[in-house]
Design a protein around this motif. Structure first.
Motif: not given
Ligand SMILES: C[C@H](CCC(=O)NCCS(=O)(=O)O)[C@H]1CC[C@H]2[C@@H]3[C@H](O)C[C@@H]4C[C@H](O)CC[C@]4(C)[C@H]3C[C@H](O)[C@]12C
Length: 326
Positions: A166-191
């Motif tokens: 759903p976010v249309h990006v990829l980097t490296n480790n960890p596995e993709f579900p872990g990368q997606l989960r980690n986004l929640a920690n930054y969900s209040n970042i805003a322009p």
């Protein structure tokens, strides 16, 4: 490290990546035409139905693509996935595709992500080296098409996984579900500037613009780049023509590029962004910049004779051009 994205702008979709590494393999743009015959290790040889363009090295007349897109607007990039990655011994029930064959295998027969998902149901990634000199590399892949849909493909001990992205990006480790989960920690970042919920009623001096991104990660590591590129991509404006779309596309990728000297991987050895590339999936135009030359260079797939059977190599243009104004 590496970063790959799909960016949608002005009804076009741009797909590509940053290649971050400490050494170059001598990769350069390569076009494979429709009648080039791919020799597979465990499958019958087959002509490429669809022509493709991307960054590759050519070994024994075989295009080892790092990333590529085909004339139907399907794009695939391989990124390092050392650790969780696992490839399998030959499986008699499956189409055994080696990891270095995966990009040609899919791009030469599929036109959309939906077709890729179908083809992958029968695929096992078999652990066969290209050669002694070029052993298997642990990769996972971002795949996208011109509907703007994208998936991540990862082969781990538990099998071949295909994730909608759903976010249309990829980097490296960890596995993709872990990368997606980690986004929640930054969900209040805003322009936008933040609201003071810390000490309500106190008049905090918002001493700088951009305080909504104060906690946006900026590290070279894969988890930081995943968060940063997801944010930058999601807030990037659309262009209103090809030039402004391509300009925006490279600004997004360059927001996570690695300058030399900032990511030490051994004594006196530093990973850096060797090249950034992107293909307009509608038109087949392949664009790139590289560390030495940040002018955008382009190769138009459809300008070549795509009915041939020979690879076409292009020299990487690495000379910086400075536009002196006086
Ligand atoms: C290492 C490259 C990915 C860049 C990346 O993600 N770096 C991050 C490193 S790390 O996470 O920080 O450790 C990958 C991308 C494409 C890969 C190449 C392509 O797959 C083509 C061939 C495939 C052969 O099997 C091995 C050599 C090779 C030429 C590969 C070497 C290397 O693994 C490449 C160049």
């Amino acid at each position: 490290m590496c970063t790959s994205i799909v960016y949608s702008s002005n009804n076009h979709h741009y797909f590509g990546r940053n290649l971050d590494l400490e050494i170059s393999f001598g990769e350069h743009p390569v076009i494979t035409p429709r009648n080039y015959e791919f020799q597979y290790r465990k499958l019958p040889n087959k002509k490429a139905k669809y022509a493709m363009v991307g960054m590759a090295i050519v070994e024994d007349n075989y295009p080892l693509y790092f990333d590529a897109s085909n004339e139907e607007g399907l794009g695939i990039a391989g990124l390092n996935f050392d650790g969780p990655c696992h490839y399998f011994p030959e499986n008699a029930e499956k189409n055994n595709v080696t990891p270095f064959e995966l990009i040609p295998y899919l791009l030469s027969q599929c036109t959309t992500v939906a077709e890729v998902k179908d083809a992958l149901k029968d695929v096992s990634l078999v652990n066969i080296n290209f050669s002694e000199k070029l052993p298997l590399s642990p990769l996972h892949w971002l795949m996208a098409d011109k509907t703007g849909e994208s998936i991540v493909v990862e082969s781990t001990l538990s099998g071949l996984h295909v994730y909608d992205n759903p976010v249309h990006v990829l980097t490296n480790n960890p596995e993709f579900p872990g990368q997606l989960r980690n986004l929640a920690n930054y969900s209040n970042i805003a322009p936008a500037q933040p609201k003071n919920t810390l000490v309500p009623g106190v008049d905090l001096n918002l001493y700088s613009r951009g305080l909504g991104t104060h906690f946006l990660p900026g590290g070279m590591d894969s988890a930081s780049r995943f968060v940063k590129i997801a944010f930058v991509r999601a807030h990037s404006p659309q262009g209103n023509n090809e030039l402004s779309s391509v300009t925006n596309y490279f600004h997004i990728l360059h927001s996570v590029e690695q300058p030399k000297g900032t990511d030490e991987v051994g004594p006196n050895s530093y990973e850096y962004t060797i090249y950034s590339d992107g293909t307009n999936l509608e038109t087949g135009t392949f664009y790139y910049t590289n560390y030495e030359n940040n002018q955008i260079n382009a190769i138009e797939l459809n300008k070549e004779n795509l009915n041939g059977d020979e690879l076409t190599d292009y020299k990487l243009i690495e000379k910086q051009t400075i536009n002196y104004q006086n």
